[in-house]
Design a protein around this motif. Structure first.
Motif, PDB file in Angstrom:
ATOM      1  N   VAL A 133      -6.185   9.704  15.285  1.00  0.00           N
ATOM      2  CA  VAL A 133      -6.500  10.670  16.328  1.00  0.00           C
ATOM      3  C   VAL A 133      -7.824  11.318  15.940  1.00  0.00           C
ATOM      4  O   VAL A 133      -7.971  11.812  14.809  1.00  0.00           O
ATOM      5  CB  VAL A 133      -5.396  11.756  16.425  1.00  0.00           C
ATOM      6  CG1 VAL A 133      -5.767  12.810  17.459  1.00  0.00           C
ATOM      7  CG2 VAL A 133      -4.047  11.115  16.739  1.00  0.00           C
ATOM      8  N   VAL A 134      -8.803  11.255  16.850  1.00  0.00           N
ATOM      9  CA  VAL A 134     -10.133  11.774  16.536  1.00  0.00           C
ATOM     10  C   VAL A 134     -10.510  12.842  17.550  1.00  0.00           C
ATOM     11  O   VAL A 134     -10.397  12.634  18.765  1.00  0.00           O
ATOM     12  CB  VAL A 134     -11.192  10.644  16.565  1.00  0.00           C
ATOM     13  CG1 VAL A 134     -12.564  11.190  16.184  1.00  0.00           C
ATOM     14  CG2 VAL A 134     -10.791   9.515  15.630  1.00  0.00           C
TER      15      VAL A 134
ATOM     16  N   PRO B 257      -5.260  12.637  25.601  1.00  0.00           N
ATOM     17  CA  PRO B 257      -6.598  12.295  25.109  1.00  0.00           C
ATOM     18  C   PRO B 257      -7.485  11.733  26.220  1.00  0.00           C
ATOM     19  O   PRO B 257      -6.980  11.264  27.241  1.00  0.00           O
ATOM     20  CB  PRO B 257      -6.322  11.216  24.058  1.00  0.00           C
ATOM     21  CG  PRO B 257      -5.067  10.561  24.531  1.00  0.00           C
ATOM     22  CD  PRO B 257      -4.241  11.663  25.160  1.00  0.00           C
ATOM     23  N   ASP B 258      -8.805  11.763  26.000  1.00  0.00           N
ATOM     24  CA  ASP B 258      -9.747  11.217  26.985  1.00  0.00           C
ATOM     25  C   ASP B 258      -9.568   9.716  27.160  1.00  0.00           C
ATOM     26  O   ASP B 258      -9.731   9.193  28.258  1.00  0.00           O
ATOM     27  CB  ASP B 258     -11.182  11.507  26.540  1.00  0.00           C
ATOM     28  CG  ASP B 258     -11.501  12.982  26.624  1.00  0.00           C
ATOM     29  OD1 ASP B 258     -11.712  13.463  27.746  1.00  0.00           O
ATOM     30  OD2 ASP B 258     -11.497  13.662  25.577  1.00  0.00           O
TER      31      ASP B 258
ATOM     32  N   MET C  41     -11.498  13.911  22.798  1.00  0.00           N
ATOM     33  CA  MET C  41     -10.340  13.480  22.010  1.00  0.00           C
ATOM     34  C   MET C  41     -10.021  12.029  22.289  1.00  0.00           C
ATOM     35  O   MET C  41      -9.884  11.616  23.437  1.00  0.00           O
ATOM     36  CB  MET C  41      -9.114  14.345  22.289  1.00  0.00           C
ATOM     37  CG  MET C  41      -7.896  13.816  21.530  1.00  0.00           C
ATOM     38  SD  MET C  41      -6.470  14.900  21.568  1.00  0.00           S
ATOM     39  CE  MET C  41      -6.800  15.912  20.136  1.00  0.00           C
ATOM     40  N   VAL C  42      -9.912  11.264  21.216  1.00  0.00           N
ATOM     41  CA  VAL C  42      -9.718   9.822  21.316  1.00  0.00           C
ATOM     42  C   VAL C  42      -8.546   9.430  20.417  1.00  0.00           C
ATOM     43  O   VAL C  42      -8.457   9.881  19.272  1.00  0.00           O
ATOM     44  CB  VAL C  42     -10.988   9.077  20.850  1.00  0.00           C
ATOM     45  CG1 VAL C  42     -10.807   7.573  20.962  1.00  0.00           C
ATOM     46  CG2 VAL C  42     -12.208   9.536  21.653  1.00  0.00           C
ATOM     47  N   VAL C  43      -7.640   8.616  20.957  1.00  0.00           N
ATOM     48  CA  VAL C  43      -6.556   8.087  20.140  1.00  0.00           C
ATOM     49  C   VAL C  43      -6.755   6.583  20.000  1.00  0.00           C
ATOM     50  O   VAL C  43      -6.891   5.875  20.996  1.00  0.00           O
ATOM     51  CB  VAL C  43      -5.174   8.400  20.748  1.00  0.00           C
ATOM     52  CG1 VAL C  43      -4.063   7.707  19.953  1.00  0.00           C
ATOM     53  CG2 VAL C  43      -4.940   9.912  20.772  1.00  0.00           C
ATOM     54  N   CYS C  44      -6.831   6.121  18.763  1.00  0.00           N
ATOM     55  CA  CYS C  44      -7.088   4.703  18.497  1.00  0.00           C
ATOM     56  C   CYS C  44      -5.854   4.054  17.897  1.00  0.00           C
ATOM     57  O   CYS C  44      -5.131   4.670  17.112  1.00  0.00           O
ATOM     58  CB  CYS C  44      -8.249   4.554  17.518  1.00  0.00           C
ATOM     59  SG  CYS C  44      -9.788   5.258  18.154  1.00  0.00           S
ATOM     60  N   ILE C  45      -5.629   2.804  18.273  1.00  0.00           N
ATOM     61  CA  ILE C  45      -4.519   2.047  17.711  1.00  0.00           C
ATOM     62  C   ILE C  45      -5.073   0.718  17.227  1.00  0.00           C
ATOM     63  O   ILE C  45      -5.868   0.073  17.914  1.00  0.00           O
ATOM     64  CB  ILE C  45      -3.358   1.922  18.716  1.00  0.00           C
ATOM     65  CG1 ILE C  45      -2.128   1.323  18.055  1.00  0.00           C
ATOM     66  CG2 ILE C  45      -3.752   1.135  19.960  1.00  0.00           C
ATOM     67  CD1 ILE C  45      -0.823   1.847  18.604  1.00  0.00           C
ATOM     68  N   VAL C  46      -4.710   0.355  16.005  1.00  0.00           N
ATOM     69  CA  VAL C  46      -5.248  -0.855  15.380  1.00  0.00           C
ATOM     70  C   VAL C  46      -4.101  -1.821  15.149  1.00  0.00           C
ATOM     71  O   VAL C  46      -3.189  -1.558  14.367  1.00  0.00           O
ATOM     72  CB  VAL C  46      -5.947  -0.521  14.043  1.00  0.00           C
ATOM     73  CG1 VAL C  46      -6.600  -1.770  13.474  1.00  0.00           C
ATOM     74  CG2 VAL C  46      -6.996   0.565  14.245  1.00  0.00           C
TER      75      VAL C  46
END
Ligand code: ZN
Length: 320
Positions: A164-165, A256-257, A150-155
């Motif tokens: 959220v992936v 998340p990881d 689990m990955v949370v990305c912020i742009v």
């Protein structure tokens, strides 16, 4: 697989050689492209990336023509593409493929039958995706968070987007999941364009960082802060504090990881990543600090196009 009738044209679909996935990422001044080979290696392989400048008017009809020109050029060079994902810097209606909110584009985009026009011009179905979601999928599948659960990305750009992936797939919820720029971090904070008060974006969007730091651009704020400018550093600290509070809440919810940070503001690198990780750790007391990791994206400016290609390939079988 035979021939598919689409938009008045005929396209041959050949299962044995149709394993190329094309991503087209529409930005404020250019279209970035990525062509991925989904055959062979277990990981998708990027075989071509490019950048095409857009006409300054950025009228939707001209952009559609440009997408067709780019796609034809790539088809001529590499052969038929199996799937096409197109990234848009804003929101659109999923069912109609019509943009609803593209903050930095002409108003003529609103309500323009974008997906239909592109599909007619290209003679092929496309998958429309949000650019921050595309970044998130790319970094989670082939970028700095590749292989993690689990990955949370912020742009971080003019706006603050996110995604959220889980297992390489974007988590949509009812549709709007992952809009991390609109987490509330100050109960009665400054008004945000979304209608709420005190959103992360009101502190950590590039315009907010620039204006609070008293500079013309976010890059100038980070440069001045690095040289000891007190007002500039205060703006950087304020952005990191807001982001840290927002992402601490996300960590407590999802654990998340890793977090991946991308977008123009992420170019600040060490001035941002380490202090942000420290700020999240400072606020999270329900898990060991070492569980909290923040990393920059590793795919550079073509991350959005790579993600659009991956999402297009993923969605392909779901639409008849
Ligand atoms: Zn907001």
């Amino acid at each position: 697989l035979g021939v598919v009738e689409e938009g008045g044209g005929k396209i041959a679909v050949n299962a044995s050689e149709g394993r190329l996935a094309l991503g087209l990422d529409i930005g404020g001044s250019s279209v970035k492209t990525a062509l991925l080979d989904l055959d062979g290696a277990s990981r998708p392989e990027t075989i071509n990336t490019d950048l095409f400048h857009l006409d300054q008017s950025r009228e939707p009809g001209l952009v559609v023509d440009e997408l067709a020109r780019i796609t034809d050029k790539l088809r001529a060079e590499y052969g038929p593409v199996h799937s096409i994902g197109v990234g848009l810097p804003g929101m659109f209606d999923e069912s109609s493929g019509t943009p609803t909110l593209l903050p930095n584009f002409p108003l003529s985009w609103r309500g323009y039958p974008f997906r239909q026009s592109v599909e007619e011009k290209l003679g092929q179905r496309i998958c429309l995706v949000n650019d921050a979601k595309a970044f998130s999928v790319a970094e989670s599948v082939v970028g700095s968070a590749a292989g993690l659960g689990m990955v949370v990305c912020i742009v971080l750009g003019t706006g603050v987007g996110g995604g959220v992936v889980q297992g390489g797939k974007i988590w949509k919820g009812l549709g709007s999941a992952g809009e991390l720029g609109h987490l509330t971090v100050e109960l009665d904070g400054p008004p945000c364009g979304c209608g709420n008060n005190g959103c992360v974006e009101s502190f950590a969007g590039s315009a907010a960082i620039a204006s609070f730091g008293g500079k013309a651009s976010v890059q100038e704020v980070f440069t001045a802060a690095a040289m000891g400018d007190v007002a500039a550093q205060a703006s950087v600290d304020r952005a990191i504090k807001a982001l840290g509070a927002g992402l601490a809440n996300v960590f407590i919810t999802l654990a998340p990881d890793t977090f991946v940070v991308g977008g123009g503001v992420a170019g600040a690198g060490d001035q941002l990543i380490g202090p942000l990780e420290a700020e999240i750790r400072r606020r999270v007391h329900v898990a060991p600090g070492t569980d909290i990791r923040v990393v920059p994206g590793s795919l550079g400016r073509h991350a959005g196009a790579i993600g659009a290609a991956l999402m297009g390939a993923d969605q392909q079988p779901e639409r008849p």
